[in-house]
Design an enzyme around this catalytic site. Structure first.
Site, PDB file in Angstrom:
ATOM      1  N   GLY A   1      49.348  38.692  39.885  1.00 22.91           N
ATOM      2  CA  GLY A   1      48.256  39.143  40.721  1.00 22.91           C
ATOM      3  C   GLY A   1      46.897  38.587  40.388  1.00 22.91           C
ATOM      4  O   GLY A   1      45.892  39.048  40.917  1.00 22.91           O
ATOM      5  N   CYS A   2      46.807  37.597  39.517  1.00 19.50           N
ATOM      6  CA  CYS A   2      45.477  37.097  39.131  1.00 19.50           C
ATOM      7  C   CYS A   2      44.990  35.968  40.016  1.00 19.50           C
ATOM      8  O   CYS A   2      43.813  35.716  40.089  1.00 19.50           O
ATOM      9  CB  CYS A   2      45.464  36.667  37.656  1.00 19.50           C
ATOM     10  SG  CYS A   2      45.902  34.948  37.394  1.00 19.50           S
TER      11      CYS A   2
END
Length: 105
Positions: A103-104
């Protein structure tokens, strides 16, 4: 697949510029990755964060949450973004040779 040439070594990168194999990481690879993340020189503060990330990943198999980074290193979020303009996930983890955090990017 992208590649990064570091001296005699050629390392494979994923579509976001993270190492395909975190085991090929060296300090020279970190310096080369840093130039792709707008970090011209790795200072003692950079290395403190890089070594912390690598040690944490080695121990737990994941990158630490930002709150944990702040608590463990003593650097506030502002300082982390000064060191790694792309942020703790995209910038710091990439330079440290860790896999892309979920999710970065």
């Amino acid at each position: 697949m992208a590649q990064l040439v570091v001296g005699d070594l050629t390392v494979e990168l994923d579509e976001d510029g993270f190492l395909e194999d975190h085991l090929v990481w060296t300090e020279d690879v970190a310096r080369a990755l840093a130039t792709t993340e707008e970090v011209e020189e790795l200072t003692e503060d950079h290395w403190k964060m890089i070594n912390y990330l690598r040690d944490y990943y080695e121990q737990f198999g994941v990158a630490p949450m930002v709150r944990k980074m702040v608590k463990d290193t003593g650097y506030d979020q502002k300082k982390i973004y000064e060191l790694f303009p792309a942020g703790p996930g995209k910038g710091a983890c990439k330079i440290a040779g860790l896999p892309k955090p979920t999710g970065c990017v």
